[in-house]
Enzyme design. Structure first.
Site, PDB file in Angstrom:
ATOM      1  N   SER A 161     -20.251 -45.839-107.663  1.00 13.32           N
ATOM      2  CA  SER A 161     -20.778 -45.179-106.478  1.00 13.32           C
ATOM      3  C   SER A 161     -21.759 -44.069-106.870  1.00 13.32           C
ATOM      4  CB  SER A 161     -19.618 -44.653-105.629  1.00 13.32           C
ATOM      5  OG  SER A 161     -20.044 -44.237-104.351  1.00 13.32           O
ATOM      6  N   ASP A 214     -25.465 -28.763 -86.196  1.00 10.58           N
ATOM      7  CA  ASP A 214     -25.026 -27.478 -85.643  1.00 10.58           C
ATOM      8  C   ASP A 214     -24.345 -26.605 -86.687  1.00 10.58           C
ATOM      9  OD1 ASP A 214     -25.987 -28.230 -83.160  1.00 10.58           O
ATOM     10  OD2 ASP A 214     -24.060 -29.036 -82.486  1.00 10.58           O
ATOM     11  N   HIS A 273     -16.103 -50.981-100.735  1.00  6.15           N
ATOM     12  CA  HIS A 273     -16.654 -49.978-101.649  1.00  6.15           C
ATOM     13  C   HIS A 273     -15.607 -49.642-102.710  1.00  6.15           C
ATOM     14  CE1 HIS A 273     -19.805 -47.112-102.556  1.00  6.15           C
ATOM     15  NE2 HIS A 273     -18.893 -46.160-102.703  1.00  6.15           N
TER      16      HIS A 273
END
Length: 267
Positions: A93, A183, A243
């Site tokens: 990964s 935000d 994954h």
């Protein structure tokens, strides 16, 4: 054979060791695997379910801020220099992304010297970020929407407004991430672009093995890392999972065969 093994985002050395055990059991018993732990804490802004991930866990970097990616790269390069030589690198990964970055930087900066690894193995890997492709500076408009400004790098002097940064392969991932947490961020945010196979003058001439799951839920885990490498020296396979590493015995056997065949090709 001595391999340097690099874990993924919000992983640890211990977790990677456990996930690799089924495949290393199919490889020669005298091979050595050395694991390097990443140096940054992951964030829930990148991984909302982080609290469910076993601790301790680490990341190479979070958002691709230039200074954070550079720090991760320099740390990895220094480790290879001090603790090498290694015969191969094995990245899972984000660790695979870091391994690819190391090889790409070597190609760019030291093209006439031997690569730091004789071979490379990538499991569920994705394209690394580039120091030469410029950055996209994201800011919030008065309507609370993200507005990108492209700041050219050494390679991508022609992009400008020609690309839709919200959909382009090399920024859409980061756009989706920062849009989800806008935000909670301080703007403007400058983020690196990713390498593309078309960016490099020639394919990386390092024998390589590339493995990914057909059910990988990350859309950016595709054939792109494979396309960075010389196809005459690269081997690839897919497995039935997501994954993660292959889990079915016949897939583990095939994975091991690809690795062993690659090692044999070195001699």
């Amino acid at each position: 054979m001595r391999f340097l093994c690099l874990h993924g985002y919000a992983f640890s050395v211990e977790v990677l060791q456990q996930q690799m055990e089924p495949i290393t059991a199919h490889l020669p018993s005298d091979w050595e695997y050395e694991f390097l732990e990443a140096g940054m804490e992951p964030t829930e802004l990148m991984l909302p379910n982080l609290k469910q991930v076993p601790k301790p866990n680490y990341s190479w970097y979070n958002f691709p801020y230039p200074e954070d990616v550079e720090e991760a790269y320099e740390r990895l390069a220094a480790y290879v220099e001090s603790d090498g030589p290694f015969d191969g690198v094995w990245g899972f990964s984000q660790g695979g992304s870091m391994a690819a970055l190391l090889l790409l930087m070597h190609q760019a900066e030291h093209p006439d010297t031997p690569y730091p690894f004789k071979m490379a193995i990538f499991t569920s890997a994705f394209l690394p970020h580039s120091f030469d492709n410029g950055v996209v500076s994201w800011d919030l408009t008065e309507k609370n929407t993200l507005e990108p400004t492209y700041l050219p790098g050494r390679i991508d002097v022609s992009h400008g407004k020609k690309l839709d940064w919200k959909k382009d392969l090399h920024t859409s991932i980061e756009y989706d991430m920062i849009n989800a947490v806008k935000d909670e961020l301080d703007f403007p945010v400058d983020l690196l672009l990713r390498w593309r196979p078309s960016d490099i003058p020639e394919k990386i001439p390092v024998p390589s093995v590339h493995v990914r799951g057909l059910k990988d839920h990350y859309s950016f885990v595709d054939e792109s890392v494979y396309e960075l490498f010389d196809p005459d020296m690269a081997r690839k396979m897919t497995h039935r999972g997501g994954h993660n590493f292959p889990r079915y015995n016949e897939e583990l056997v095939h994975f091991a065969e690809l690795i062993i065949d690659t090692v044999v090709s070195l001699y």
